[in-house]
Motif scaffolding. Structure first.
Motif, PDB file in Angstrom:
ATOM      1  N   GLU A  46     -71.165  36.317 -18.891  1.00 42.51           N
ATOM      2  CA  GLU A  46     -70.714  35.539 -20.042  1.00 42.51           C
ATOM      3  C   GLU A  46     -69.224  35.793 -20.305  1.00 42.51           C
ATOM      4  OE1 GLU A  46     -71.869  34.850 -24.766  1.00 42.51           O
ATOM      5  OE2 GLU A  46     -73.053  36.204 -23.504  1.00 42.51           O
ATOM      6  N   GLY A  47     -68.497  34.712 -20.553  1.00 39.96           N
ATOM      7  CA  GLY A  47     -67.071  34.831 -20.805  1.00 39.96           C
ATOM      8  C   GLY A  47     -66.218  34.811 -19.551  1.00 39.96           C
ATOM      9  N   LYS A  48     -66.854  34.723 -18.382  1.00 38.52           N
ATOM     10  CA  LYS A  48     -66.140  34.682 -17.117  1.00 38.52           C
ATOM     11  C   LYS A  48     -66.292  33.301 -16.462  1.00 38.52           C
ATOM     12  CE  LYS A  48     -65.014  39.127 -16.976  1.00 38.52           C
ATOM     13  NZ  LYS A  48     -63.610  39.637 -16.927  1.00 38.52           N
ATOM     14  N   ILE A  49     -65.318  32.942 -15.638  1.00 43.85           N
ATOM     15  CA  ILE A  49     -65.334  31.683 -14.893  1.00 43.85           C
ATOM     16  C   ILE A  49     -65.506  32.002 -13.421  1.00 43.85           C
ATOM     17  CG2 ILE A  49     -63.974  29.660 -14.232  1.00 43.85           C
ATOM     18  CD1 ILE A  49     -62.551  29.940 -16.957  1.00 43.85           C
ATOM     19  N   GLU A  50     -66.505  31.392 -12.822  1.00 44.37           N
ATOM     20  CA  GLU A  50     -66.785  31.641 -11.412  1.00 44.37           C
ATOM     21  C   GLU A  50     -66.025  30.641 -10.535  1.00 44.37           C
ATOM     22  OE1 GLU A  50     -70.821  32.810  -9.236  1.00 44.37           O
ATOM     23  OE2 GLU A  50     -70.772  30.690  -9.818  1.00 44.37           O
ATOM     24  N   LEU A  51     -65.336  31.162  -9.535  1.00 38.27           N
ATOM     25  CA  LEU A  51     -64.659  30.330  -8.539  1.00 38.27           C
ATOM     26  C   LEU A  51     -65.307  30.600  -7.195  1.00 38.27           C
ATOM     27  CD1 LEU A  51     -62.361  28.463  -7.525  1.00 38.27           C
ATOM     28  CD2 LEU A  51     -60.957  30.535  -7.265  1.00 38.27           C
ATOM     29  N   LEU A  52     -65.913  29.564  -6.619  1.00 44.99           N
ATOM     30  CA  LEU A  52     -66.581  29.691  -5.328  1.00 44.99           C
ATOM     31  C   LEU A  52     -65.770  28.990  -4.248  1.00 44.99           C
ATOM     32  CD1 LEU A  52     -70.283  28.870  -6.309  1.00 44.99           C
ATOM     33  CD2 LEU A  52     -69.152  31.102  -6.271  1.00 44.99           C
ATOM     34  N   LYS A  53     -65.700  29.633  -3.089  1.00 46.54           N
ATOM     35  CA  LYS A  53     -65.111  28.994  -1.914  1.00 46.54           C
ATOM     36  C   LYS A  53     -66.200  28.864  -0.853  1.00 46.54           C
ATOM     37  CE  LYS A  53     -62.672  31.176   1.194  1.00 46.54           C
ATOM     38  NZ  LYS A  53     -61.582  31.868   1.945  1.00 46.54           N
ATOM     39  N   PHE A  54     -66.620  27.635  -0.588  1.00 46.08           N
ATOM     40  CA  PHE A  54     -67.575  27.369   0.480  1.00 46.08           C
ATOM     41  C   PHE A  54     -66.797  27.251   1.785  1.00 46.08           C
ATOM     42  CE2 PHE A  54     -69.818  26.207  -3.313  1.00 46.08           C
ATOM     43  CZ  PHE A  54     -71.149  26.498  -3.055  1.00 46.08           C
ATOM     44  N   PHE A  55     -67.268  27.935   2.826  1.00 41.70           N
ATOM     45  CA  PHE A  55     -66.499  27.987   4.067  1.00 41.70           C
ATOM     46  C   PHE A  55     -67.422  28.314   5.238  1.00 41.70           C
ATOM     47  CE2 PHE A  55     -67.074  32.421   3.276  1.00 41.70           C
ATOM     48  CZ  PHE A  55     -66.994  33.038   4.512  1.00 41.70           C
ATOM     49  N   SER A  56     -66.869  28.225   6.439  1.00 39.77           N
ATOM     50  CA  SER A  56     -67.497  28.783   7.630  1.00 39.77           C
ATOM     51  C   SER A  56     -66.404  29.292   8.552  1.00 39.77           C
ATOM     52  CB  SER A  56     -68.337  27.732   8.367  1.00 39.77           C
ATOM     53  OG  SER A  56     -68.774  28.246   9.629  1.00 39.77           O
ATOM     54  N   TYR A  57     -66.695  30.381   9.242  1.00 32.53           N
ATOM     55  CA  TYR A  57     -65.769  30.856  10.264  1.00 32.53           C
ATOM     56  C   TYR A  57     -65.603  29.826  11.376  1.00 32.53           C
ATOM     57  CZ  TYR A  57     -65.821  35.637   8.355  1.00 32.53           C
ATOM     58  OH  TYR A  57     -65.674  36.748   7.550  1.00 32.53           O
ATOM     59  N   GLY A  58     -66.558  28.907  11.500  1.00 30.20           N
ATOM     60  CA  GLY A  58     -66.462  27.872  12.517  1.00 30.20           C
ATOM     61  C   GLY A  58     -65.529  26.743  12.171  1.00 30.20           C
ATOM     62  N   CYS A  59     -64.962  26.763  10.974  1.00 33.44           N
ATOM     63  CA  CYS A  59     -64.059  25.713  10.490  1.00 33.44           C
ATOM     64  C   CYS A  59     -62.614  26.196  10.547  1.00 33.44           C
ATOM     65  CB  CYS A  59     -64.452  25.343   9.056  1.00 33.44           C
ATOM     66  SG  CYS A  59     -63.168  24.528   8.097  1.00 33.44           S
ATOM     67  N   PRO A  60     -61.752  25.603  11.403  1.00 32.54           N
ATOM     68  CA  PRO A  60     -60.362  26.075  11.503  1.00 32.54           C
ATOM     69  C   PRO A  60     -59.577  25.893  10.209  1.00 32.54           C
ATOM     70  CG  PRO A  60     -60.667  24.035  12.738  1.00 32.54           C
ATOM     71  CD  PRO A  60     -62.042  24.504  12.351  1.00 32.54           C
ATOM     72  N   PHE A  61     -59.879  24.844   9.441  1.00 27.09           N
ATOM     73  CA  PHE A  61     -59.169  24.629   8.178  1.00 27.09           C
ATOM     74  C   PHE A  61     -59.497  25.727   7.173  1.00 27.09           C
ATOM     75  CE2 PHE A  61     -60.256  20.361   9.942  1.00 27.09           C
ATOM     76  CZ  PHE A  61     -58.993  20.066  10.439  1.00 27.09           C
ATOM     77  N   CYS A  62     -60.702  26.263   7.264  1.00 27.72           N
ATOM     78  CA  CYS A  62     -61.094  27.353   6.366  1.00 27.72           C
ATOM     79  C   CYS A  62     -60.229  28.583   6.602  1.00 27.72           C
ATOM     80  CB  CYS A  62     -62.566  27.693   6.565  1.00 27.72           C
ATOM     81  SG  CYS A  62     -63.719  26.387   6.104  1.00 27.72           S
TER      82      CYS A  62
END
Length: 212
Positions: A46-62
Protein backbone atom coordinates in the motif's frame (compact mmCIF):
# COMPACT_ATOMS: atom_id res chain seq x y z
CA UNK A 1 5.31 -0.54 -26.74
CA UNK A 2 4.20 -3.16 -27.38
CA UNK A 3 5.73 -2.58 -30.80
CA UNK A 4 5.87 -4.61 -33.99
CA UNK A 5 9.28 -5.44 -35.48
CA UNK A 6 8.71 -2.77 -38.16
CA UNK A 7 7.81 -0.20 -35.51
CA UNK A 8 10.90 -1.14 -33.51
CA UNK A 9 13.13 -0.72 -36.54
CA UNK A 10 11.72 2.78 -37.08
CA UNK A 11 12.03 3.43 -33.37
CA UNK A 12 15.70 2.45 -33.27
CA UNK A 13 16.55 4.55 -36.31
CA UNK A 14 14.79 7.49 -34.73
CA UNK A 15 16.65 6.79 -31.52
CA UNK A 16 19.88 7.82 -33.21
CA UNK A 17 18.59 11.40 -33.32
CA UNK A 18 17.12 13.69 -30.72
CA UNK A 19 14.54 12.41 -28.26
CA UNK A 20 11.18 14.05 -27.99
CA UNK A 21 10.73 16.65 -25.24
CA UNK A 22 9.76 14.94 -21.96
CA UNK A 23 6.03 14.32 -21.91
CA UNK A 24 3.87 15.71 -19.11
CA UNK A 25 0.91 14.02 -17.47
CA UNK A 26 -1.47 16.48 -19.12
CA UNK A 27 -0.08 15.56 -22.55
CA UNK A 28 -0.54 11.80 -22.18
CA UNK A 29 -3.13 10.42 -24.57
CA UNK A 30 -4.87 7.10 -24.14
CA UNK A 31 -4.31 4.91 -27.18
CA UNK A 32 -1.25 6.80 -28.38
CA UNK A 33 0.82 6.77 -25.19
CA UNK A 34 -0.89 4.21 -23.00
CA UNK A 35 -3.81 1.84 -22.66
CA UNK A 36 -5.79 0.82 -19.61
CA UNK A 37 -5.80 -2.73 -18.23
CA UNK A 38 -9.33 -4.04 -17.92
CA UNK A 39 -8.61 -6.03 -14.76
CA UNK A 40 -6.02 -4.03 -12.78
CA UNK A 41 -3.70 -5.96 -10.49
CA UNK A 42 -0.73 -4.79 -8.46
CA UNK A 43 1.33 -6.66 -5.88
CA UNK A 44 3.02 -3.54 -4.53
CA UNK A 45 2.54 -2.68 -0.84
CA UNK A 46 0.00 0.00 0.00
CA UNK A 47 1.27 3.45 -0.94
CA UNK A 48 3.71 2.05 -3.51
CA UNK A 49 3.54 2.05 -7.32
CA UNK A 50 4.55 -1.11 -9.12
CA UNK A 51 6.53 -0.84 -12.36
CA UNK A 52 6.76 -4.07 -14.34
CA UNK A 53 9.03 -4.77 -17.28
CA UNK A 54 7.90 -7.72 -19.38
CA UNK A 55 10.84 -9.12 -21.34
CA UNK A 56 12.66 -12.16 -22.66
CA UNK A 57 16.35 -12.82 -23.09
CA UNK A 58 15.34 -14.01 -26.56
CA UNK A 59 14.33 -10.47 -27.54
CA UNK A 60 17.24 -8.26 -28.75
CA UNK A 61 15.25 -5.06 -28.12
CA UNK A 62 14.82 -6.11 -24.49
CA UNK A 63 18.58 -6.16 -24.08
CA UNK A 64 18.90 -2.67 -25.53
CA UNK A 65 16.16 -1.32 -23.26
CA UNK A 66 17.79 -3.02 -20.29
CA UNK A 67 20.96 -0.98 -20.78
CA UNK A 68 19.01 2.28 -20.94
CA UNK A 69 16.80 1.39 -17.98
CA UNK A 70 19.51 0.42 -15.51
CA UNK A 71 20.58 3.95 -14.44
CA UNK A 72 16.99 5.18 -14.80
CA UNK A 73 15.68 2.52 -12.42
CA UNK A 74 18.36 3.40 -9.88
CA UNK A 75 16.98 6.96 -9.80
CA UNK A 76 13.29 6.08 -9.41
CA UNK A 77 11.41 7.64 -6.47
CA UNK A 78 11.13 5.68 -3.25
CA UNK A 79 7.43 5.00 -3.81
CA UNK A 80 8.13 2.96 -6.98
CA UNK A 81 8.72 -0.80 -6.80
CA UNK A 82 10.42 -2.18 -9.92
CA UNK A 83 10.03 -5.81 -10.96
CA UNK A 84 11.14 -7.73 -14.06
CA UNK A 85 8.80 -10.32 -15.56
CA UNK A 86 10.31 -12.83 -18.04
CA UNK A 87 7.76 -14.31 -20.44
CA UNK A 88 7.73 -17.22 -22.86
CA UNK A 89 4.66 -16.74 -25.11
CA UNK A 90 4.34 -20.55 -24.88
CA UNK A 91 7.71 -21.10 -26.57
CA UNK A 92 9.71 -23.85 -24.88
CA UNK A 93 13.01 -22.11 -25.75
CA UNK A 94 11.87 -18.87 -24.16
CA UNK A 95 10.50 -20.76 -21.15
CA UNK A 96 14.05 -22.05 -20.60
CA UNK A 97 15.30 -18.45 -20.77
CA UNK A 98 12.73 -17.49 -18.14
CA UNK A 99 14.12 -20.28 -15.98
CA UNK A 100 17.59 -18.83 -16.53
CA UNK A 101 16.42 -15.48 -15.17
CA UNK A 102 14.87 -16.95 -12.02
CA UNK A 103 17.84 -19.27 -11.44
CA UNK A 104 20.28 -16.35 -11.71
CA UNK A 105 18.12 -14.37 -9.30
CA UNK A 106 17.98 -17.26 -6.81
CA UNK A 107 21.76 -17.81 -6.88
CA UNK A 108 22.74 -14.14 -6.59
CA UNK A 109 24.25 -14.02 -10.08
CA UNK A 110 21.60 -11.88 -11.76
CA UNK A 111 23.29 -8.50 -11.60
CA UNK A 112 26.61 -9.93 -12.80
CA UNK A 113 25.25 -11.88 -15.75
CA UNK A 114 21.90 -10.29 -16.66
CA UNK A 115 23.16 -8.05 -19.48
CA UNK A 116 25.63 -10.68 -20.61
CA UNK A 117 22.80 -13.16 -21.23
CA UNK A 118 20.92 -10.49 -23.21
CA UNK A 119 24.04 -9.83 -25.31
CA UNK A 120 24.80 -13.50 -25.86
CA UNK A 121 21.34 -14.34 -27.19
CA UNK A 122 20.34 -11.03 -28.76
CA UNK A 123 23.62 -9.79 -30.26
CA UNK A 124 25.94 -12.77 -30.66
CA UNK A 125 23.04 -15.13 -31.53
CA UNK A 126 24.23 -17.80 -29.12
CA UNK A 127 21.49 -20.43 -28.94
CA UNK A 128 20.95 -20.71 -25.20
CA UNK A 129 17.65 -22.48 -25.67
CA UNK A 130 18.39 -25.99 -24.39
CA UNK A 131 19.36 -27.06 -20.90
CA UNK A 132 22.73 -28.37 -22.07
CA UNK A 133 23.61 -25.16 -23.91
CA UNK A 134 22.61 -23.11 -20.87
CA UNK A 135 24.63 -25.23 -18.45
CA UNK A 136 27.73 -25.13 -20.66
CA UNK A 137 27.45 -21.34 -20.97
CA UNK A 138 27.08 -20.86 -17.23
CA UNK A 139 29.97 -23.19 -16.47
CA UNK A 140 32.23 -21.07 -18.69
CA UNK A 141 31.39 -18.05 -16.51
CA UNK A 142 32.40 -19.49 -13.15
CA UNK A 143 28.86 -20.01 -11.92
CA UNK A 144 28.40 -22.44 -9.04
CA UNK A 145 26.87 -25.16 -11.20
CA UNK A 146 25.42 -27.20 -8.36
CA UNK A 147 23.51 -24.21 -7.03
CA UNK A 148 22.47 -23.02 -10.47
CA UNK A 149 21.27 -26.46 -11.57
CA UNK A 150 19.22 -26.84 -8.40
CA UNK A 151 17.63 -23.43 -8.92
CA UNK A 152 17.03 -24.07 -12.64
CA UNK A 153 15.17 -27.31 -11.89
CA UNK A 154 13.43 -26.16 -8.71
CA UNK A 155 9.64 -26.42 -8.53
CA UNK A 156 9.59 -22.80 -7.34
CA UNK A 157 11.26 -21.75 -10.59
CA UNK A 158 8.65 -23.60 -12.63
CA UNK A 159 5.93 -21.92 -10.57
CA UNK A 160 7.44 -18.47 -11.17
CA UNK A 161 7.69 -19.08 -14.92
CA UNK A 162 4.03 -20.12 -15.10
CA UNK A 163 3.00 -17.19 -12.90
CA UNK A 164 4.82 -14.71 -15.15
CA UNK A 165 3.12 -16.11 -18.24
CA UNK A 166 -0.29 -15.87 -16.57
CA UNK A 167 0.36 -12.23 -15.71
CA UNK A 168 1.41 -11.52 -19.31
CA UNK A 169 -1.86 -13.04 -20.51
CA UNK A 170 -3.95 -11.18 -17.92
CA UNK A 171 -2.48 -7.82 -18.93
CA UNK A 172 -2.77 -8.54 -22.65
CA UNK A 173 0.96 -8.16 -23.25
CA UNK A 174 1.52 -9.51 -26.77
CA UNK A 175 5.11 -8.43 -27.42
CA UNK A 176 8.21 -7.45 -25.50
CA UNK A 177 9.64 -5.31 -24.10
CA UNK A 178 6.54 -3.85 -22.46
CA UNK A 179 6.25 -1.64 -19.39
CA UNK A 180 3.21 -1.74 -17.10
CA UNK A 181 2.60 0.88 -14.42
CA UNK A 182 0.74 0.06 -11.19
CA UNK A 183 -1.03 -2.89 -12.78
CA UNK A 184 -3.30 -0.31 -14.46
CA UNK A 185 -1.54 1.21 -17.46
CA UNK A 186 0.44 -0.29 -20.32
CA UNK A 187 2.99 1.95 -22.06
CA UNK A 188 2.16 2.07 -25.79
CA UNK A 189 4.39 4.87 -27.10
CA UNK A 190 3.12 5.08 -30.68
CA UNK A 191 5.09 8.31 -31.27
CA UNK A 192 8.17 7.26 -29.28
CA UNK A 193 11.50 7.70 -31.07
CA UNK A 194 13.88 6.53 -28.35
CA UNK A 195 13.78 4.23 -25.37
CA UNK A 196 13.95 7.33 -23.18
CA UNK A 197 10.65 8.50 -24.67
CA UNK A 198 9.06 5.30 -23.40
CA UNK A 199 10.53 5.85 -19.95
CA UNK A 200 9.19 9.42 -19.95
CA UNK A 201 5.71 8.06 -20.67
CA UNK A 202 6.14 5.58 -17.83
CA UNK A 203 7.04 8.45 -15.49
CA UNK A 204 3.91 10.31 -16.57
CA UNK A 205 1.85 7.21 -15.84
CA UNK A 206 3.42 6.98 -12.40
CA UNK A 207 2.13 10.49 -11.73
CA UNK A 208 -1.27 9.39 -13.03
CA UNK A 209 -1.22 6.42 -10.65
CA UNK A 210 -0.40 8.71 -7.73
CA UNK A 211 -3.47 10.77 -8.52
CA UNK A 212 -5.74 7.75 -8.90
Amino acid sequence: MPLTRRRFNQFLVGGLGLALAPITLAELQEGRDWRAISRPQSEAPEGKIELLKFFSYGCPFCGQLNQVMKPWVEGLPDDVVFRRVPVSFNRSAWANLSRVYFALEATGELERLNQEVFDAVGQRRERLFTEQAIMDWMDDRDVDMEQFSQAFHASRTQTLVARSDRLQSRFGVNSVPTLVVDGRYVVVGEDARTYQDLLDIAEGLMDKAREA
